[in-house]
Motif scaffolding. Sequence first.
Motif, PDB file in Angstrom:
ATOM      1  N   UNK A 199       0.811  -1.211   0.000  1.00  0.00           N
ATOM      2  CA  UNK A 199       0.000   0.000   0.000  1.00  0.00           C
ATOM      3  C   UNK A 199       0.848   1.267   0.000  1.00  0.00           C
ATOM      4  N   UNK A 200       2.148   1.138   0.083  1.00  0.00           N
ATOM      5  CA  UNK A 200       3.026   2.314   0.100  1.00  0.00           C
ATOM      6  C   UNK A 200       3.057   2.911  -1.312  1.00  0.00           C
ATOM      7  N   UNK A 201       2.356   4.015  -1.490  1.00  0.00           N
ATOM      8  CA  UNK A 201       2.178   4.608  -2.821  1.00  0.00           C
ATOM      9  C   UNK A 201       3.331   5.559  -3.138  1.00  0.00           C
ATOM     10  N   UNK A 255       5.350   8.754  -4.321  1.00  0.00           N
ATOM     11  CA  UNK A 255       4.997  10.168  -4.422  1.00  0.00           C
ATOM     12  C   UNK A 255       5.420  10.700  -5.794  1.00  0.00           C
ATOM     13  N   UNK A 277       2.952   6.060 -10.047  1.00  0.00           N
ATOM     14  CA  UNK A 277       1.721   5.967  -9.261  1.00  0.00           C
ATOM     15  C   UNK A 277       0.678   5.073  -9.948  1.00  0.00           C
ATOM     16  N   UNK A 293      -3.298   7.110   8.812  1.00  0.00           N
ATOM     17  CA  UNK A 293      -2.120   7.461   9.605  1.00  0.00           C
ATOM     18  C   UNK A 293      -0.992   6.508   9.255  1.00  0.00           C
ATOM     19  N   UNK A 300      -5.421   4.421   3.647  1.00  0.00           N
ATOM     20  CA  UNK A 300      -6.848   4.641   3.350  1.00  0.00           C
ATOM     21  C   UNK A 300      -7.416   3.502   2.498  1.00  0.00           C
ATOM     22  N   UNK A 325      -4.863  12.709   7.584  1.00  0.00           N
ATOM     23  CA  UNK A 325      -5.436  13.464   6.471  1.00  0.00           C
ATOM     24  C   UNK A 325      -6.849  13.001   6.133  1.00  0.00           C
ATOM     25  N   UNK A 371      -6.222  18.470   4.760  1.00  0.00           N
ATOM     26  CA  UNK A 371      -4.920  18.554   4.097  1.00  0.00           C
ATOM     27  C   UNK A 371      -4.655  17.356   3.202  1.00  0.00           C
ATOM     28  N   UNK A 372      -3.516  17.377   2.478  1.00  0.00           N
ATOM     29  CA  UNK A 372      -3.135  16.240   1.628  1.00  0.00           C
ATOM     30  C   UNK A 372      -2.492  15.137   2.472  1.00  0.00           C
ATOM     31  N   UNK A 373      -2.042  14.060   1.820  1.00  0.00           N
ATOM     32  CA  UNK A 373      -1.328  12.964   2.470  1.00  0.00           C
ATOM     33  C   UNK A 373      -0.218  13.521   3.366  1.00  0.00           C
ATOM     34  N   UNK A 374      -0.143  13.036   4.598  1.00  0.00           N
ATOM     35  CA  UNK A 374       0.896  13.507   5.520  1.00  0.00           C
ATOM     36  C   UNK A 374       2.215  12.786   5.229  1.00  0.00           C
ATOM     37  N   UNK A 375       3.307  13.319   5.774  1.00  0.00           N
ATOM     38  CA  UNK A 375       4.633  12.770   5.457  1.00  0.00           C
ATOM     39  C   UNK A 375       4.777  11.306   5.855  1.00  0.00           C
ATOM     40  N   UNK A 429       2.204   9.053   6.010  1.00  0.00           N
ATOM     41  CA  UNK A 429       1.083   8.219   5.562  1.00  0.00           C
ATOM     42  C   UNK A 429       1.444   7.467   4.281  1.00  0.00           C
ATOM     43  N   UNK A 430       0.739   6.357   4.042  1.00  0.00           N
ATOM     44  CA  UNK A 430       1.090   5.493   2.912  1.00  0.00           C
ATOM     45  C   UNK A 430       0.387   5.852   1.606  1.00  0.00           C
ATOM     46  N   UNK A 431      -0.743   6.513   1.708  1.00  0.00           N
ATOM     47  CA  UNK A 431      -1.452   6.865   0.462  1.00  0.00           C
ATOM     48  C   UNK A 431      -2.231   8.159   0.657  1.00  0.00           C
ATOM     49  N   UNK A 432      -2.966   8.551  -0.392  1.00  0.00           N
ATOM     50  CA  UNK A 432      -3.643   9.852  -0.380  1.00  0.00           C
ATOM     51  C   UNK A 432      -2.960  10.773  -1.379  1.00  0.00           C
ATOM     52  N   UNK A 433      -3.599  11.913  -1.675  1.00  0.00           N
ATOM     53  CA  UNK A 433      -3.057  12.812  -2.706  1.00  0.00           C
ATOM     54  C   UNK A 433      -1.826  13.587  -2.217  1.00  0.00           C
ATOM     55  N   UNK A 434      -0.887  13.829  -3.133  1.00  0.00           N
ATOM     56  CA  UNK A 434       0.291  14.642  -2.796  1.00  0.00           C
ATOM     57  C   UNK A 434      -0.115  16.104  -2.568  1.00  0.00           C
TER      58      UNK A 434
END
Lengths: 214, 463
Positions: A98-100, A102, A107, A139, A144, A181, B271-275, B277-282
């Motif tokens: 799951x580590x996407x 950046x 991606x 977190x 997510x 987030x 906010x966007x993906x935190x430093x 976190x594994x996923x979410x928008x940049x």
Amino acid sequence: MERSEFLARVGTAQAAAILPDHPSEDPGQWVPDLPDVDLVGRFIEMAGKMAAEVHTAPVDDAVGELVERYGAGNYMSWDADRIDGLDRLPEGLRRITTETPRGAEGRAEHNAGYMDCQLGITGAEAAFAETGTIVVRSGPGQPRMASLVPLVHIAVLRKDRIFRSASHWAADPSARMSEGSNVVFITGPSKTADIESIVTLGVHGPKHLHIVLV
Amino acid sequence: MTPVTFRERSVEELDTQKVVNIGKATRRKTADRIKASAAYPPMEQMRDRAREIRLHTLANLSEYLEQFAGSVERAGGHVYFAADAAEANHYVSQLAADRGVRSIVKSKSMVTEEIGLNHHLESKGLDVVESDLGEFIVQISGDRPVHIISPVMHMDRYEVAELFAEVLGMEYSDDPVALNAAARRHLRSIFLGADMGISGVNFGVADTGTITTVTNEGNARLTTTTPRIHVAIMGMERLVPNAGDLMVMLEVLARSGTGQALTVYTNLMTGPRAFDEQDGPDELHVVILDNGRSKALASSSAEILACIRCGACLNVCPVFREAGGHAYGSVYPGPIGAVLTPALFGHDEWGDLPFASSLCGACKDACPIRIDIPSLLLEQRAESMNRRGGEFAWLKPGMAAYRRIATNPTLWRGFLAAGGVFGKATGDWLTKLPFQAGNWTSTRDLPAPATQSFHSWWKEHRG
């Protein structure tokens, strides 16, 4: 438009606005007055009504049973130490990373790995008895995607984290709504009624939601 | 010729299968709403609370907007204030160009319909795909949403089946489960490859900078998680002060919109993906849109901005049920649309919409915020009449004559007596009236006046 100009325009407009009676102070925190109930019982009842299945067997047994029931070959998960009561992640299944990455590179290739994910295992940090809802926060070690792309979502919930309603949870100091987030309230499996108001499960998110109580 | 007025558009809709489908769906939704509200005893108190929150926010909007923008930025997001549709559209397409975006996925958002964002982005050569099942059907059929919550309420499954067989190349099936499975598969590959996700915002929380989307399908979660850039477009009025207020709004919205206790996915994003976190928008960009809202706020119809877009007033409205959403010609149909559309976009084009109502008051009753929609419709009618007085000049002599008769007892009794004679001559129902009055009898009958007025009856029997 410049921010200051935009806000000045709104300020002028609100001064001219003709609005019905309203409080001058922010109405603030509010918790509805509801008669006492057994929170666990009420949660099980309401989650069931929302088409989620609630389990009370030990976590490892419940997860093992569900892996077998759905014949899952792959899964994605939160880190095991992020899930209360879970001793080990399922064995013999492929775990999807799951580590996407950046940035613009890689991606889409990474995301392609999610296409046919069968099982997702997550924790749930709170629940609302009145609506059968679980609260899932993002977190470190808590992606997510694990509660979103698999066909089956298994969420592990501590019984003592069941609140009466969303408002009761928000009034609790542990709620911290803006930490992480993403905080999502999940009430049953993904569904739609867009075609002739006929309810169909599993549109973009999981078709099956299982909540394991510990 | 393209119809330009409500009357012209509605004539094309009346008595079609489309409005039959709408009639069925709106009645079901209304029943669901009433059931869900009755099942939760604090609901009425929550509606009062929700009204207070919304009105308080509107009265202090510039302060809350400033606070919200600061909170979003502290959480690592970008904020852009757009005065109108053109500014908002330009910001998004410029961002897409700067970041090398090729494909865009969208979750359901009425505000993006309002500003014509899809059309704008497509004109810049970008691929834009709607991901809400209903909006996806609207997009591939080249139609327009008919309802703010249920965009394809007017279609039946056979139409969707034919469309999917043609566009997605699936084997014909009118089973909603099979149709859904085909859409899931088709849209999932688009989600996973998209560079930018665009969503609307149901509520923004001023003190934390949190934005929320509510969906049952999960499309807004995918839209705001898989692509590397998330753009959220928010009407400037959609704020609440804090988390406690948000909970009240969310519960009220779900029960009123779809009759659910809570929507399946109530998604809170800060906010966007935190430093760590594994996923979410940049990146997260929040575009705050005025587009006529400050004009509406400065008017006597300011209360309309308290609307939370649940659609309950559409579902109960006898005009919406018979004429459907397309008759309004606006992105926002129904009672709320009949106020909001002219208030935002002007009376020159939309001044006839406030007249598309019988003022029965069902909308006010259904509105979770208890917005006095009938009074606002009257405000908007008055505004239309002020601007378009010339067109209604024929009404003036008639109204002046009526005023003269109605304010003079002798003339009034004579008028009533004349009506009685008229009634005696014509039977129980009037089916054909002359001149402008014929507008009424061309589509319905009018009960004939009583042969004796109450006044004279009273005089004979009790006098």
